[in-house]
Design an enzyme around this catalytic site. Structure first.
Site, mmCIF file in Angstrom:
data_model
loop_
_atom_site.group_PDB
_atom_site.id
_atom_site.type_symbol
_atom_site.label_atom_id
_atom_site.label_comp_id
_atom_site.label_asym_id
_atom_site.label_seq_id
_atom_site.Cartn_x
_atom_site.Cartn_y
_atom_site.Cartn_z
ATOM 1 C CD1 TRP A 71 -12.585 -5.965 -9.176
ATOM 2 C CD2 TRP A 71 -12.290 -5.539 -11.329
ATOM 3 N NE1 TRP A 71 -12.004 -6.693 -10.115
ATOM 4 C CE2 TRP A 71 -11.673 -6.352 -10.814
ATOM 5 C CE3 TRP A 71 -11.716 -3.783 -12.195
ATOM 6 C CZ2 TRP A 71 -10.542 -6.854 -12.426
ATOM 7 C CZ3 TRP A 71 -11.301 -4.718 -13.126
ATOM 8 C CH2 TRP A 71 -10.744 -5.966 -13.182
ATOM 9 C CD GLU A 121 2.887 -12.802 15.656
ATOM 10 O OE1 GLU A 121 3.033 -11.610 16.026
ATOM 11 O OE2 GLU A 121 2.586 -13.592 16.677
ATOM 12 C CB THR A 127 -12.637 -7.545 -4.173
ATOM 13 O OG1 THR A 127 -12.375 -9.171 -4.906
ATOM 14 C CG2 THR A 127 -14.486 -7.633 -4.741
ATOM 15 N NE ARG A 138 -7.577 1.758 -5.664
ATOM 16 C CZ ARG A 138 -6.099 1.852 -5.019
ATOM 17 N NH1 ARG A 138 -5.404 2.571 -5.736
ATOM 18 N NH2 ARG A 138 -6.707 1.714 -3.480
ATOM 19 C CG ASP A 196 -2.001 0.900 0.946
ATOM 20 O OD1 ASP A 196 -2.475 1.441 0.178
ATOM 21 O OD2 ASP A 196 -3.023 1.316 2.011
ATOM 22 N N GLY A 197 -0.179 2.512 -0.743
ATOM 23 C CA GLY A 197 1.090 3.840 0.057
ATOM 24 C C GLY A 197 1.616 3.898 -1.871
ATOM 25 C CG HIS A 232 0.224 1.741 -8.694
ATOM 26 N ND1 HIS A 232 -0.946 2.059 -7.969
ATOM 27 C CD2 HIS A 232 -1.490 2.885 -9.418
ATOM 28 C CE1 HIS A 232 -1.426 2.271 -7.664
ATOM 29 N NE2 HIS A 232 -2.288 2.690 -8.923
ATOM 30 N N GLY A 237 -0.192 5.653 -4.218
ATOM 31 C CA GLY A 237 -0.592 7.126 -4.480
ATOM 32 C C GLY A 237 0.273 8.059 -3.710
ATOM 33 N NE ARG A 238 -1.540 6.527 1.217
ATOM 34 C CZ ARG A 238 -1.767 5.607 2.333
ATOM 35 N NH1 ARG A 238 -1.725 6.004 3.359
ATOM 36 N NH2 ARG A 238 -2.266 4.904 2.000
ATOM 37 C CB SER A 282 -7.661 -3.417 3.289
ATOM 38 O OG SER A 282 -7.474 -2.129 3.829
ATOM 39 C CG LEU A 313 9.259 -17.137 -3.186
ATOM 40 C CD1 LEU A 313 9.137 -17.289 -1.740
ATOM 41 C CD2 LEU A 313 9.885 -15.360 -4.370
HETATM 42 C C1 IPE Z 1 -5.104 -2.814 0.025
HETATM 43 O O1 IPE Z 1 -4.961 -1.576 -0.296
HETATM 44 C C2 IPE Z 1 -5.282 -3.437 -1.793
HETATM 45 C C3 IPE Z 1 -4.090 -3.551 -2.178
HETATM 46 C C4 IPE Z 1 -2.883 -2.959 -1.520
HETATM 47 C C5 IPE Z 1 -4.155 -4.426 -3.571
HETATM 48 P P1 IPE Z 1 -6.590 -0.494 -0.604
HETATM 49 O O2 IPE Z 1 -5.781 1.002 -0.592
HETATM 50 O O3 IPE Z 1 -7.117 -0.655 -1.662
HETATM 51 O O4 IPE Z 1 -6.941 -0.277 0.528
HETATM 52 P P2 IPE Z 1 -7.587 0.918 2.304
HETATM 53 O O5 IPE Z 1 -9.044 1.255 0.506
HETATM 54 O O6 IPE Z 1 -7.302 1.922 1.929
HETATM 55 O O7 IPE Z 1 -8.616 -0.189 3.110
HETATM 56 C C1 IPE Z 2 -1.618 0.298 -3.065
HETATM 57 O O1 IPE Z 2 -1.334 1.303 -3.131
HETATM 58 C C2 IPE Z 2 -1.931 -0.478 -4.901
HETATM 59 C C3 IPE Z 2 -3.386 -0.816 -4.923
HETATM 60 C C4 IPE Z 2 -3.717 -0.614 -3.815
HETATM 61 C C5 IPE Z 2 -3.270 -0.898 -6.171
HETATM 62 P P1 IPE Z 2 -2.596 2.715 -3.514
HETATM 63 O O2 IPE Z 2 -2.341 2.888 -4.782
HETATM 64 O O3 IPE Z 2 -3.367 2.380 -2.729
HETATM 65 O O4 IPE Z 2 -1.996 3.710 -2.354
HETATM 66 P P2 IPE Z 2 -2.734 4.957 -1.814
HETATM 67 O O5 IPE Z 2 -3.385 4.064 -0.718
HETATM 68 O O6 IPE Z 2 -3.596 5.888 -2.687
HETATM 69 O O7 IPE Z 2 -1.337 5.704 -1.010
HETATM 70 MG MG MG Z 3 -4.454 2.238 -0.128
#
Ligand code: IPE
Ligand code: IPE
Ligand code: MG
Length: 247
Positions: free
Chosen positions: A73, A211, A70, A75, A24-25, A41, A27-28, A200, A135
């Site tokens: 989708w 853990e 799921t 977005r 995650d992260g 990405h 986008g940020r 999530s 792996l």
């Molecule tokens: C969880 O991240 C899904 C993936 C990393 C693929 P999201 O960014 O979709 O989760 P929320 O919306 O912050 O809970």
């Molecule tokens: C995780 O990063 C990738 C996917 C969920 C596809 P995000 O796209 O959720 O990035 P943030 O959470 O908006 O920073």
């Molecule tokens: Mg996210």
């Protein structure tokens, strides 16, 4: 222990068999650089490479990466398209090297929702990497924990309806076996980047006694040292599974 006090190399001690990651992260990471989200990405692919190499180095048996949920989708269409294109590029660029490294890739989720080209890419990477014994890499795409449990429930219900099993035979083992991850042990360690303290809708059944390691690091910045740091922290945990302390 502060992050800097932990040696940034492979820790000595028991290595988890199965590590799962909520990546995650992205986008940020992009927003912090005034870049469009898809750049985040794209950059996240480097971290995927890092964590795969680190897992092979550490001797982790199974690595499960949450790549697209799921709920994702929902977005904007443009972002979904960018992510599916990225999947195709990833497969083209990495499949031969993954095969050489002995990484066996499986893509798990509701793949029927993907476009035919993305499905072809999935088939291709699974075929090329089949038999890898260093792996097992699960890429969770179009996946959610609840959808996984519902699908498993339907599989078992059909078996009952067909008279193949009795309702009493539906136990933990049967349900685990009917999930996308059937046959694999549950994750020992879950890593979530970008400091979100939630699950999530990831592997809800399989994470029962896993853990958790949550780090503020944004996914594109995640390196194998961060993985090793998570392994070191895991080794300091006491897993009790509901029992009393061993010591
Ligand atoms: C969880 O991240 C899904 C993936 C990393 C693929 P999201 O960014 O979709 O989760 P929320 O919306 O912050 O809970
Ligand atoms: C995780 O990063 C990738 C996917 C969920 C596809 P995000 O796209 O959720 O990035 P943030 O959470 O908006 O920073
Ligand atoms: Mg996210």
């Amino acid at each position: 222990m502060s992050r800097d006090a932990v040696p940034h190399y492979l820790p000595d001690g028991p290595i988890p068999r199965h590590v799962a990651v909520i990546m995650d992260g992205n986008g940020r990471w992009a927003a912090g650089r005034s870049l469009p989200r898809h750049e985040g990405h794209w950059e996240g692919m480097k971290a995927v490479r890092e964590v795969i190499e680190g897992s092979v180095e550490a001797g982790i048996e199974i690595l499960t990466l949450f790549a697209f949920s799921t709920e994702n989708w929902q977005r904007p269409e443009e972002e979904i398209r960018a992510l599916m294109t990225l999947l195709k590029i990833y497969v083209e660029k990495e499949q031969d090297e993954l095969h050489e490294k002995g990484v066996e890739v499986r893509v798990l989720g509701d793949l029927d929702r993907m476009d035919p080209e993305a499905r072809d890419a999935v088939e291709c990477i699974q075929r090329v990497t089949s038999g890898g014994d260093q792996l097992r890499l699960n890429l969770m795409i179009s996946y959610s924990g609840r959808a996984d449990i519902l699908r498993a429930t339907r599989i078992l219900a059909r078996k009952v309806a067909a008279g193949e099993i009795a309702p009493e035979e539906i136990d933990s083992k049967a349900l685990s076996g009917a999930l996308h991850t059937g046959g694999l042990p549950d994750p020992d360690l879950l890593i979530r980047t970008s400091a979100e303290f939630r699950i999530s809708n990831f592997m809800l059944w399989q994470l029962a006694y896993t853990e958790f390691h949550i780090t503020p690091c944004l996914w594109p910045d995640f390196t194998r040292e961060d993985l090793f740091h998570a392994l070191a922290e895991y080794q300091r945990r006491e897993r009790r599974f509901g029992r009393v302390s061993a010591g």
